[in-house]
Scaffold this active site. Structure first.
Site, PDB file in Angstrom:
ATOM      1  N   GLU A   1       1.068 -19.371  18.872  1.00  0.00           N
ATOM      2  CA  GLU A   1       1.976 -19.423  17.953  1.00  0.00           C
ATOM      3  C   GLU A   1       1.790 -19.004  16.730  1.00  0.00           C
ATOM      4  O   GLU A   1       2.275 -19.386  15.651  1.00  0.00           O
ATOM      5  CB  GLU A   1       2.697 -20.953  18.079  1.00  0.00           C
ATOM      6  CG  GLU A   1       3.051 -21.145  19.390  1.00  0.00           C
ATOM      7  CD  GLU A   1       4.078 -22.726  19.245  1.00  0.00           C
ATOM      8  OE1 GLU A   1       4.970 -22.692  18.475  1.00  0.00           O
ATOM      9  OE2 GLU A   1       3.513 -23.449  19.873  1.00  0.00           O
TER      10      GLU A   1
ATOM     11  N   THR B   1       4.804 -11.316  18.877  1.00  0.00           N
ATOM     12  CA  THR B   1       5.560 -10.621  18.038  1.00  0.00           C
ATOM     13  C   THR B   1       4.985  -9.367  17.244  1.00  0.00           C
ATOM     14  O   THR B   1       5.640  -8.268  17.399  1.00  0.00           O
ATOM     15  CB  THR B   1       5.937 -11.534  16.841  1.00  0.00           C
ATOM     16  OG1 THR B   1       6.232 -12.872  17.196  1.00  0.00           O
ATOM     17  CG2 THR B   1       6.972 -10.818  15.802  1.00  0.00           C
TER      18      THR B   1
ATOM     19  N   ARG C   1      10.602 -17.001  21.385  1.00  0.00           N
ATOM     20  CA  ARG C   1       9.301 -17.674  21.618  1.00  0.00           C
ATOM     21  C   ARG C   1       9.123 -17.585  23.376  1.00  0.00           C
ATOM     22  O   ARG C   1      10.027 -18.411  23.785  1.00  0.00           O
ATOM     23  CB  ARG C   1       9.239 -18.743  21.043  1.00  0.00           C
ATOM     24  CG  ARG C   1       7.884 -19.744  21.485  1.00  0.00           C
ATOM     25  CD  ARG C   1       6.488 -18.861  21.025  1.00  0.00           C
ATOM     26  NE  ARG C   1       5.509 -19.718  21.284  1.00  0.00           N
ATOM     27  CZ  ARG C   1       4.106 -19.027  21.573  1.00  0.00           C
ATOM     28  NH1 ARG C   1       4.139 -17.728  21.350  1.00  0.00           N
ATOM     29  NH2 ARG C   1       3.150 -19.925  22.051  1.00  0.00           N
TER      30      ARG C   1
ATOM     31  N   ASP D   1      -2.969  -8.171  24.605  1.00  0.00           N
ATOM     32  CA  ASP D   1      -2.718  -9.442  23.876  1.00  0.00           C
ATOM     33  C   ASP D   1      -2.992 -10.517  25.175  1.00  0.00           C
ATOM     34  O   ASP D   1      -2.733 -10.582  26.354  1.00  0.00           O
ATOM     35  CB  ASP D   1      -1.087  -9.405  24.003  1.00  0.00           C
ATOM     36  CG  ASP D   1      -0.573 -10.742  23.378  1.00  0.00           C
ATOM     37  OD1 ASP D   1      -1.284 -11.681  22.848  1.00  0.00           O
ATOM     38  OD2 ASP D   1       0.751 -11.205  23.486  1.00  0.00           O
TER      39      ASP D   1
ATOM     40  N   GLN E   1      -2.924 -20.561  23.922  1.00  0.00           N
ATOM     41  CA  GLN E   1      -3.143 -21.986  24.132  1.00  0.00           C
ATOM     42  C   GLN E   1      -4.390 -22.252  24.915  1.00  0.00           C
ATOM     43  O   GLN E   1      -5.145 -21.298  25.352  1.00  0.00           O
ATOM     44  CB  GLN E   1      -2.088 -22.330  24.943  1.00  0.00           C
ATOM     45  CG  GLN E   1      -0.712 -22.812  24.389  1.00  0.00           C
ATOM     46  CD  GLN E   1       0.106 -21.633  23.559  1.00  0.00           C
ATOM     47  OE1 GLN E   1       0.010 -20.568  24.185  1.00  0.00           O
ATOM     48  NE2 GLN E   1       0.516 -21.747  22.426  1.00  0.00           N
TER      49      GLN E   1
END
Length: 449
Positions: A50, A55, A189, A211, A215
């Site tokens: 996050e 993005t 998200r 990418d 997590q």
């Protein structure tokens, strides 16, 4: 029989010639592939969950590819509506867990909150009906829910919750013919699982951006796969200085992601020669791996106090004869540091969030003078408090990086930039300024500079 095949039957001689032709074609293709490989700039996108990595990838698609087709936009509708569902569930469920507790303000909304607990919170829920949107819209205006927003750092709530929950945006999303725009897609998200490659071309130069999941369960997947990248783009959520990580909902996120920097397993060049740092839940000790199997901090893989990882869970790792780094990967790769979520950081500190409550040393920190600031920012109107906060986070990274840059065995550099990933013009400007850096690192990598 001649050793040159002169006595071979015609069919075997022809087969031998065809085999040689195929071999020449394969060799020629390998040479072309090698040239193309060396001409391609490969960027490894890393950072905590996050932090805004995905993005950034979306922005590359908007800026340097064909953007999003109508079909792709409609495919995002369910994800956006799921973000709304997850947001209202997070708020209502956190009401029962935070201390001191927060109650629904309007008694008429108590049944609506119970509907969220009993029905909407179910994993199989996908009934985004008018009743659902009406319930969410009314609940979001409740004073108790609004009070929970002020304490969103104490539980997990996506940054875009307020954006999607705005009355007009919620009404737009509820329509059957809703088609997300670029800003909706950027703010949507979706948890990244695995590794995704995005290819794009900027002024005839090929870029491949990888990418990887941020997590805890995703991090052991990428370390050894990308030792040949041109540069690391490390994304940091600067506004997360007071929030908790998604993995356990309790441990505070460190915006500097110090696990990756303080003796962690990634060996990305920001990992060595730094004193232990107390990050909250436990101390992270630097690792001297020598030439044998040593316990190594693999928290970036296991998750820890910093939120990015590399601070918890010590496991034995066979490091062979690599010396000084936790695993030896990426030690000579330079880092382009995206100090992201500047918009949220600014809102927080200007709304009264005290950085010194989490980093006591901030109280004595002084931001650089105008001469020491980024040239593109001189003259921009911003509060002195926000300026101090963003440069404070930047200097935490710079301090750590300088401790390792002088190692002649693993030359690398740190290039920090302030970013807001949802701002297309900001990312366009920052990436354009990074292109010269990437080109220089590419030439250095192949010893052409």
């Amino acid at each position: 029989m001649s050793c040159f095949g002169g006595d071979l039957p015609d069919d075997e001689r022809e087969a031998l010639k065809q085999q040689k032709r195929h071999q020449k074609e394969i060799d020629a293709q390998l040479r072309q592939d090698k040239i193309a490989y060396k001409a391609t700039h490969r960027l490894l996108l890393l950072g905590a969950g996050e932090s805004g990595k995905s993005t950034i990838v979306k922005q590359m698609k908007i800026l340097h590819k064909d953007g999003y087709s109508d079909q792709e936009r409609y495919e995002k509708v369910k994800d956006i509506r799921s973000n709304i569902r997850d947001s209202i569930v997070s708020v209502i469920e956190a009401m029962d867990k935070l201390q001191p507790r927060v109650q629904i303000s309007d008694a008429e909304n108590v049944p609506r909150a119970q509907y969220v607990r009993d029905v909407v919170s179910q994993k199989t829920f996908d009934s985004f009906s008018p009743e659902f949107f009406s319930t969410v819209s009314i609940l979001w205006k409740d004073a108790g829910v609004q009070a929970m927003l002020e304490r969103s750092n104490e539980y997990q709530l996506i940054d875009s919750a307020a954006y999607f929950m705005h009355e007009h945006k919620l009404a737009e999303i509820s329509r059957p013919d809703y088609k997300p725009d670029d800003q909706d897609i950027l703010r949507c998200r979706v948890l990244t699982n695995g590794i995704f490659e995005t290819k794009f071309v900027v002024e005839k130069v090929n870029f491949h951006m990888f990418d990887v999941g941020g997590q805890r369960s995703e991090r052991r997947k990428w370390i050894q796969c990308f030792n040949d990248v041109t540069a690391i783009v490390f994304v940091v959520s600067c506004s997360s200085f007071d929030t908790v990580i998604r993995e356990d909902g309790k441990t505070r996120v460190e915006p500097v992601d110090v696990g990756c920097l303080e003796g962690g397993a990634c060996g990305c060049g920001l990992c060595r020669g730094v004193e232990p740092v107390d990050v909250g839940c436990q101390r992270v000790e630097p690792v001297d791996v020598g030439c044998r199997v040593e316990p190594v901090d693999v928290g970036c893989v296991e998750g820890g106090a910093c939120g990015c990882g590399l601070c918890r869970g010590v496991e034995p790792v066979d490091v062979g004869c690599l010396e000084g780094g936790a695993c030896g990967w990426l030690q000579s790769v330079s880092v382009i540091l995206f100090l992201n979520k500047q918009d949220t950081l600014r809102k927080k500190v200007e709304a009264g969030k005290r950085v010194e409550d989490y980093f006591p040393e901030f109280a004595a920190y002084r931001a650089p003078t105008q001469e020491g600031r980024d040239k593109g920012e001189v003259g921009e109107r911003e509060s002195e408090l926000y300026t101090r906060a963003k440069y404070f986070v930047r200097d935490l990274f710079v301090r750590i990086s300088k401790a390792t840059e002088s190692d002649p065995r693993h030359p690398h550099y740190l290039y920090p930039h302030f970013t807001t990933a949802i701002d297309t013009e900001n990312i366009k400007r920052v990436f354009n300024s990074c292109r010269d850096i990437i080109q220089r690192e590419h030439l250095r990598k192949y010893e052409l500079l």
